[in-house]
Design a protein around this motif. Structure first.
Motif, PDB file in Angstrom:
ATOM      1  N   PRO B 445       0.737  -1.558  -0.039  1.00  0.00           N
ATOM      2  CA  PRO B 445       0.256  -0.421  -0.385  1.00  0.00           C
ATOM      3  C   PRO B 445       0.281   1.090  -0.359  1.00  0.00           C
ATOM      4  CG  PRO B 445      -0.212  -1.099   2.041  1.00  0.00           C
ATOM      5  CD  PRO B 445       0.821  -2.110   1.104  1.00  0.00           C
ATOM      6  N   ALA B 446       2.287   1.536   0.103  1.00  0.00           N
ATOM      7  CA  ALA B 446       2.961   2.333   0.942  1.00  0.00           C
ATOM      8  C   ALA B 446       2.973   2.709  -0.794  1.00  0.00           C
ATOM      9  CB  ALA B 446       4.328   2.135   1.646  1.00  0.00           C
ATOM     10  N   ALA B 447       2.960   1.847  -2.035  1.00  0.00           N
ATOM     11  CA  ALA B 447       3.229   2.643  -3.538  1.00  0.00           C
ATOM     12  C   ALA B 447       1.462   2.534  -3.826  1.00  0.00           C
ATOM     13  CB  ALA B 447       3.913   1.270  -4.228  1.00  0.00           C
ATOM     14  N   SER B 448       0.897   1.901  -3.628  1.00  0.00           N
ATOM     15  CA  SER B 448      -0.330   1.596  -4.058  1.00  0.00           C
ATOM     16  C   SER B 448      -1.688   2.095  -4.304  1.00  0.00           C
ATOM     17  CB  SER B 448      -0.704  -0.014  -4.745  1.00  0.00           C
ATOM     18  OG  SER B 448      -0.841  -0.688  -3.409  1.00  0.00           O
ATOM     19  N   LEU B 449      -1.712   2.686  -3.087  1.00  0.00           N
ATOM     20  CA  LEU B 449      -3.220   3.551  -2.468  1.00  0.00           C
ATOM     21  C   LEU B 449      -3.023   4.713  -2.484  1.00  0.00           C
ATOM     22  CD1 LEU B 449      -3.426   2.632   1.249  1.00  0.00           C
ATOM     23  CD2 LEU B 449      -4.833   1.908  -1.375  1.00  0.00           C
ATOM     24  N   PRO B 450      -3.922   5.913  -3.074  1.00  0.00           N
ATOM     25  CA  PRO B 450      -3.889   6.807  -3.592  1.00  0.00           C
ATOM     26  C   PRO B 450      -3.164   7.479  -2.356  1.00  0.00           C
ATOM     27  CG  PRO B 450      -5.561   6.363  -2.961  1.00  0.00           C
ATOM     28  CD  PRO B 450      -5.544   4.876  -2.940  1.00  0.00           C
ATOM     29  N   GLU B 451      -2.392   9.541  -3.154  1.00  0.00           N
ATOM     30  CA  GLU B 451      -2.383  10.078  -2.503  1.00  0.00           C
ATOM     31  C   GLU B 451      -0.955  10.132  -0.756  1.00  0.00           C
ATOM     32  OE1 GLU B 451      -3.758  14.373   0.243  1.00  0.00           O
ATOM     33  OE2 GLU B 451      -5.301  12.951  -0.915  1.00  0.00           O
ATOM     34  N   LEU B 452       0.145   9.412  -1.696  1.00  0.00           N
ATOM     35  CA  LEU B 452       0.989   8.226  -1.124  1.00  0.00           C
ATOM     36  C   LEU B 452       1.298   9.274   0.649  1.00  0.00           C
ATOM     37  CD1 LEU B 452       3.005   6.419  -3.656  1.00  0.00           C
ATOM     38  CD2 LEU B 452       1.212   5.456  -1.851  1.00  0.00           C
ATOM     39  N   HIS B 453       1.889  10.464   0.594  1.00  0.00           N
ATOM     40  CA  HIS B 453       2.100  11.342   1.514  1.00  0.00           C
ATOM     41  C   HIS B 453       1.651  10.308   2.507  1.00  0.00           C
ATOM     42  CE1 HIS B 453      -0.535  14.431   2.035  1.00  0.00           C
ATOM     43  NE2 HIS B 453      -0.592  14.245   0.675  1.00  0.00           N
ATOM     44  N   ARG B 454       0.303  10.369   2.686  1.00  0.00           N
ATOM     45  CA  ARG B 454      -0.779  10.023   3.717  1.00  0.00           C
ATOM     46  C   ARG B 454      -0.909   8.768   4.216  1.00  0.00           C
ATOM     47  NH1 ARG B 454      -6.114   7.940   3.338  1.00  0.00           N
ATOM     48  NH2 ARG B 454      -7.241   8.566   5.076  1.00  0.00           N
ATOM     49  N   ILE B 455      -0.066   7.771   3.284  1.00  0.00           N
ATOM     50  CA  ILE B 455      -0.188   6.925   3.290  1.00  0.00           C
ATOM     51  C   ILE B 455       1.282   6.276   4.179  1.00  0.00           C
ATOM     52  CG2 ILE B 455      -0.086   4.001   2.620  1.00  0.00           C
ATOM     53  CD1 ILE B 455      -3.449   5.845   2.131  1.00  0.00           C
ATOM     54  N   ARG B 456       1.691   7.069   3.632  1.00  0.00           N
ATOM     55  CA  ARG B 456       2.990   6.780   4.697  1.00  0.00           C
ATOM     56  C   ARG B 456       3.208   7.483   6.076  1.00  0.00           C
ATOM     57  NH1 ARG B 456       5.423   8.543  -0.874  1.00  0.00           N
ATOM     58  NH2 ARG B 456       4.811  10.407  -0.138  1.00  0.00           N
ATOM     59  N   SER B 457       2.500   8.566   6.292  1.00  0.00           N
ATOM     60  CA  SER B 457       2.751   8.772   7.707  1.00  0.00           C
ATOM     61  C   SER B 457       1.808   8.428   8.043  1.00  0.00           C
ATOM     62  CB  SER B 457       2.399  10.257   7.385  1.00  0.00           C
ATOM     63  OG  SER B 457       0.622  10.942   6.343  1.00  0.00           O
ATOM     64  N   GLY B 702       0.632  16.147  -4.701  1.00  0.00           N
ATOM     65  CA  GLY B 702       2.364  16.053  -4.685  1.00  0.00           C
ATOM     66  C   GLY B 702       2.293  16.053  -6.044  1.00  0.00           C
ATOM     67  N   SER B 703       3.821  15.961  -7.026  1.00  0.00           N
ATOM     68  CA  SER B 703       4.271  15.838  -7.485  1.00  0.00           C
ATOM     69  C   SER B 703       5.335  15.024  -8.025  1.00  0.00           C
ATOM     70  CB  SER B 703       5.045  16.939  -8.123  1.00  0.00           C
ATOM     71  OG  SER B 703       6.181  17.193  -7.116  1.00  0.00           O
ATOM     72  N   VAL B 704       5.683  14.245  -9.223  1.00  0.00           N
ATOM     73  CA  VAL B 704       5.929  13.950 -10.202  1.00  0.00           C
ATOM     74  C   VAL B 704       6.898  13.933 -11.465  1.00  0.00           C
ATOM     75  CG1 VAL B 704       4.867  11.190  -8.936  1.00  0.00           C
ATOM     76  CG2 VAL B 704       5.009  11.690 -11.637  1.00  0.00           C
ATOM     77  N   ARG B 705       8.374  13.609 -11.463  1.00  0.00           N
ATOM     78  CA  ARG B 705       8.974  13.524 -12.418  1.00  0.00           C
ATOM     79  C   ARG B 705       9.070  12.369 -13.663  1.00  0.00           C
ATOM     80  NH1 ARG B 705      14.135  17.735 -11.371  1.00  0.00           N
ATOM     81  NH2 ARG B 705      12.638  19.497 -10.313  1.00  0.00           N
ATOM     82  N   ALA B 706       8.782  12.625 -14.992  1.00  0.00           N
ATOM     83  CA  ALA B 706       8.513  11.724 -15.582  1.00  0.00           C
ATOM     84  C   ALA B 706       9.105  12.554 -17.127  1.00  0.00           C
ATOM     85  CB  ALA B 706       6.710  10.780 -15.671  1.00  0.00           C
ATOM     86  N   ARG B 707       9.860  12.022 -18.548  1.00  0.00           N
ATOM     87  CA  ARG B 707      10.218  11.919 -19.616  1.00  0.00           C
ATOM     88  C   ARG B 707       8.669  12.375 -20.569  1.00  0.00           C
ATOM     89  NH1 ARG B 707      14.832  13.514 -20.307  1.00  0.00           N
ATOM     90  NH2 ARG B 707      16.327  12.356 -18.472  1.00  0.00           N
TER      91      ARG B 707
END
Lengths: 161, 804
Positions: B445-457, B702-707
């Motif tokens: 879940p720390a990668a697969s649930l929505p809004e990861l900053h919330r899940i991690r915390s 949040g944000s991510v970097r991608a090509r």
């Protein structure tokens, strides 16, 4: 006729529901379903008021669709942020029960008011009004059932905790 | 012997065509991939089925010197007739990966330290017992998966519901298949896939709603491709905002604006009714709710929907005509519907179309509400998700008493005051601190649930004792207090069931690495340490191995729609897969919907409010199918000036979930090694972006970097694949699509919305010769030449044997 009184009563109940949903949605930002569903329900109450507006004219009552949208402004966002933080505390569950209970009772009031208006509409043979009452009352009952469903889901964890 | 071909199945993911016509048998094609130097006569072959998607392709694992050395498809399987998809051909290599978890870990002074099983399990049992005393069972939660075996889920569900007595048990199936199950329950009274993959053999119109079958169920897509290449091919309608391989083969492609499925479906139903394309006799005999459906869709003209969906009204009409005049209509549904706004209402409209047209229970006439994961079906059946085992209704006292009889416990011991907590609610209880022990099995879940900053915390909370049972170290194990190393597919015996109700047996091919143990053994060990008892004081869990667990499940499922009582391990071995319920459900127009029989009394599709038993009895006394409808509502988060694009996330053909397995198969990893963002030509140009440019994708969360890949996604939409997290990424939290996603879920199925929310994409740096690490063979096919195509190296060569 005193039908104007019944229309005013419904208007007030529906406006109050909209406003209360806005407040409760904001306060329970961390219960994301409550937050999002409050907006869905506000939309229904807004539509109810719009549907009722022509009958306000007919019976001489002012039924402006009230500004019940709630949320959106910077102040509201600040309150939502606060509630997100507060939502991490154990009391959050108890507060949710209290607010949903309050909301459910408001729904019960609004439901009664629709019933009364429907009875009045029948008595004055206003078929158009009766049709609108039936449709709108069904929407209000929807919210009432939702609050009960949500209360039943939330209660065991809070009360046994 | 047949014709043999060696091909690179990275470059040609769906292999060679074996065309066939309507009603004909799908020809056999056996696919095989072996390590170099292995002769097919040499290894022992062990039967199983695919574990990296929901299609359930029967296959054999090759074993030499105690190691897996390859796979091949099983020709006699009704599901795949010998074929395998790329993930099956190469994914098995992950089993032998050197970085498997091989011993239990326990957090001491902030660090995870190796420990013995005894110490780790005692710690979990001790903590469980303490919490059971105060504050009680509600402090313990289980978050499981769609990748264990039936026997393991059933054991887990029994432990959670009857042993602990907690209502907090759900699977990550909530993310993949909750809407499928819920829509089937709402329309037909009970879960259970109506159709069968063999409906592809007969259909004259196939509609795929948000179902990129080419990438999610590659072998099912091969079956469709073979029909398309044969005589009298079916017409194909594709609803998808991306130009997927399905869209490229479609007669009508409707690239909707995300979040508007229900508007389209309401318009399709409107057209069927307005044009009289309905089987009135079938509806009268077998369904309730027509008047309400007609009323709800009366104003939903194609022009009305076209405005909302940003689609062409003429195309919507054309699709409706094809559906309305089909003789054998097959409809399939997946995440484009399930992970979107108003998911259940939209999925129910698909069921409604089948009911209105009387297209159920006959060859070619089916609905496939698909699953995302290989064993998600069993999570649903056994009650390791939001339902009671055997599709029992928590709101029906007789069903609960029957389950209590099976387990020999008091009915009150089994929580049934409501549906069990859905995943997002379980995590909410962790957040507010009332769940204090969470046991996660086989999911990340720390990668697969929505809004990861919330899940991690919230997973990092001090109040939480986190147990994670998995086969590799992940983003989630790094937050755990105890990590339990599990055995996986090929290392243990058990059964699992695919999306068309085909049950497979999966043999043990090799030993698990190090001290890793089968999930079943871990649960049995826990039950023993906890000393769970039934009401006569005997052990609650009365089984000790996979086959005895299966026999116990047969008792539990007996007489329920998902009745396994006729199935045995021996028969599964003989047949290479058996369907429960027969080839198609509802052939006689009879549903499991009678008030005493149904799995749910239903919910309001707009709000999720539960219907009471009395309401259900009034609506549906005779147990017919239920035509349910809801009005379209705009999505929760609309594009704004700051975030003008709509986000949609999803998978690519070559990867599964958070890549814990597929990234460890070199051919799969090379085909799609890193995250990218897809934009239309217009949206890219407006932002000065071109192929390969490095961009930042940002949402309010949040944000991510991608090509950047400039491809056939519709204008106004950005697509980001969800596979790429942090376990193989040096630093920062700037890669996972779920940094962007919104915490919101469908009010009925409670499935989180991964295809929702607003984003902006801005340029960070020029491509400088780089291209996006996206495949060119899939939906991410570039619009222009980019000077690179997706191919495999020599190790990707696989063998195809076609019957001559």
């Amino acid at each position: 006729v005193k039908l104007a009184l019944a229309i005013r009563q419904v208007r007030e109940a529906e406006t109050q529901l909209g406003a209360e949903l806005g407040r409760i949605g904001e306060r329970h930002r961390a219960d994301h379903d409550v937050f999002h569903l409050s907006h869905t329900l506000i939309r229904l109450h807004h539509a109810n008021l719009e549907a009722l507006a022509p009958f306000g004219e007919r019976y001489g009552v002012d039924v402006e669709p009230a500004d019940a949208e709630g949320g959106g402004g910077p102040l509201a966002r600040a309150r939502e942020r606060m509630s997100e933080l507060a939502g991490r505390r154990p009391e959050a569950g108890l507060l949710l029960l209290r607010d949903l209970r309050h909301l459910h009772l408001l729904y019960a009031e609004a439901s009664v008011d629709w019933v009364l208006l429907g009875q009045g509409a029948q008595a004055v043979r206003d078929g158009e009004l009766l049709a609108v009452v039936e449709e709108c009352h069904a929407q209000t009952l929807r919210g009432m059932k939702w609050t009960l469903t949500r209360l039943k889901t939330a209660a065991p964890q809070v009360l046994a905790g | 012997m047949g014709v043999e071909r060696r091909i690179d199945r990275i470059a040609e993911p769906w292999g060679s065509r074996t065309p066939y016509g309507p009603g004909a048998e799908w020809p056999v094609r056996v696919d095989q991939h072996l390590e170099p130097g292995v002769d097919p006569g040499e290894p022992t072959w062990v039967e199983t089925a695919s574990i990296l998607h929901s299609n359930g392709d029967a296959l054999e694992v090759a074993v030499r010197d105690g190691r897996m050395v390859g796979v091949r498809g099983i020709a006699r399987s009704r599901v795949n007739r010998g074929r395998l998809g790329p993930k099956d051909l190469y994914g098995w290599q992950a089993n032998g990966s050197r970085d498997r978890l091989t011993q239990p870990l326990v957090r001491r002074r902030g660090e995870l330290q190796p420990e013995t099983w005894d110490v780790a399990m005692d710690l979990i049992a001790e903590r469980s017992r303490a919490l059971l005393g105060d504050p009680g069972p509600g402090a313990i939660g289980f978050y499981t998966t769609g990748q264990l075996f039936l026997e393991e889920y059933y054991t887990q569900a029994t432990i959670a519901r009857a042993g602990i007595g907690t209502n907090h048990i759900d699977g990550n199936t909530r993310l993949c298949t909750a809407t499928a199950g819920e829509a089937l329950k709402e329309s037909f009274g009970c879960d259970g896939q109506p159709g069968s993959y063999s409906d592809v053999d007969h259909a004259d119109v196939i509609v795929l709603y948000g179902h990129n079958a080419a990438e999610t169920q590659a072998v099912l897509w091969m079956r469709m491709l073979d029909r398309l290449a044969g005589p009298n091919p079916p017409k194909v309608i594709c609803v998808d905002p991306r130009r997927t391989p399905v869209a490229r083969h479609a007669d009508v492609h409707l690239p909707l604006r995300p979040g508007t499925n229900l508007a389209l479906l309401n318009a399709l139903v409107h057209e069927l009714i307005a044009n009289g394309w309905i089987d009135e006799g079938y509806v009268r005999e077998h369904a309730v709710g027509f008047a309400e459906l007609e009323r709800r869709t009366r104003a939903c003209t194609p022009e009305w929907a076209a405005q909302i969906c940003a689609a062409d009204a003429g195309e919507i009409r054309a699709a409706a005509r094809m559906i309305g005049t089909a003789e054998r209509l097959l409809q399939t549904v997946l995440q484009g519907v399930y992970q979107s706004h108003q998911a259940t209402a939209a999925a129910c409209q698909v069921n409604n179309i089948a009911i209105l047209r009387g297209m159920l229970g006959r060859p070619g006439c089916g609905v496939l509400q698909m699953n995302g994961q290989p064993t998600a079906q069993n999570t649903r059946e056994t009650g390791a998700n939001g339902d009671l085992p055997g599709f029992r209704n928590w709101d029906n006292t007789a069903h609960v008493e029957d389950l209590a009889r099976v387990w020999n416990v008091e009915p009150l011991q089994i929580p049934h005051w409501g549906p069990s907590s859905h995943a997002m609610e379980i995590f909410r209880h962790v957040e507010e601190g009332s769940i204090r022990l969470l046991w996660i099995t086989g999911t990340n879940p720390a990668a697969s649930l929505p809004e990861l900053h919330r899940i991690r915390s919230l997973l990092d909370r001090d109040s939480l004792f986190l147990v994670v049972q998995d086969i590799f170290a992940t983003e989630t194990t790094s937050l755990a207090d105890v990590v339990l190393p599990a055995a996986t597919w090929g290392e243990k015996l058990g059964t699992f069931t695919n999306a068309d109700r085909t049950v497979h047996i999966s043999g043990k091919a090799v030993e698990p690495p190090g001290a890793a143990r089968p999930d079943l053994d871990i649960f049995l060990d826990y039950a023993e340490r906890m000393d769970f008892r039934d009401r006569d004081g005997a052990p609650l869990i009365k089984w000790h191995d996979p086959e005895s667990a299966f026999e116990a499940w047969k008792d539990c499922s007996h007489g329920r729609p998902c009745d396994y009582s006729e199935i045995t391990y021996a028969r599964l071995r003989e047949t290479a897969g058996l369907q429960w319920g027969g080839e198609r459900l509802y052939a006689d127009g009879r549903f499991f919907a009678a008030p005493a029989e149904c799995e749910t009394y239903g919910r309001d599709l707009l709000t999720g409010a539960a219907l009471e038993e009395t309401e259900y009895r009034a609506l549906n006394p005779a147990g017919k199918a239920i035509l349910k409808a809801a009005d379209y509502l705009p999505p929760n988060e609309l594009p704004s000036a700051e975030h003008p694009l709509l986000l949609t996330t999803g998978r690519t053909l070559y990867h599964f979930h958070t890549r814990t397995k597929t990234a460890r198969a070199p051919q799969l990893q090379a085909a799609a090694p890193d995250v990218w963002v897809e934009l239309s030509r217009a949206d890219a140009a407006a932002r000065g972006l071109a192929e390969g440019d490095l961009a930042e994708v940002s949402s309010p969360r949040g944000s991510v970097r991608a090509r950047v890949r400039v491809c056939g996604v519709r204008p106004g939409v950005a697509f980001v694949p969800f596979h790429y997290g942090y376990w193989d990424h040096a630093d920062g939290h700037d890669r996972a699509a779920n940094e962007l996603t919104i915490t919101a879920w469908d009010p009925v199925s409670k499935q989180p919305l991964f295809k929702a929310g607003a984003v902006e994409v801005t340029k960070v740096a020029d491509a400088q010769g780089e291209v996006a690490p996206a495949p060119t063979t899939t939906a991410s096919q570039p619009l222009a030449e980019i000077g690179r195509v997706t191919t495999g190296d020599a190790s990707a060569l696989a063998l195809e044997t076609l019957a001559s």
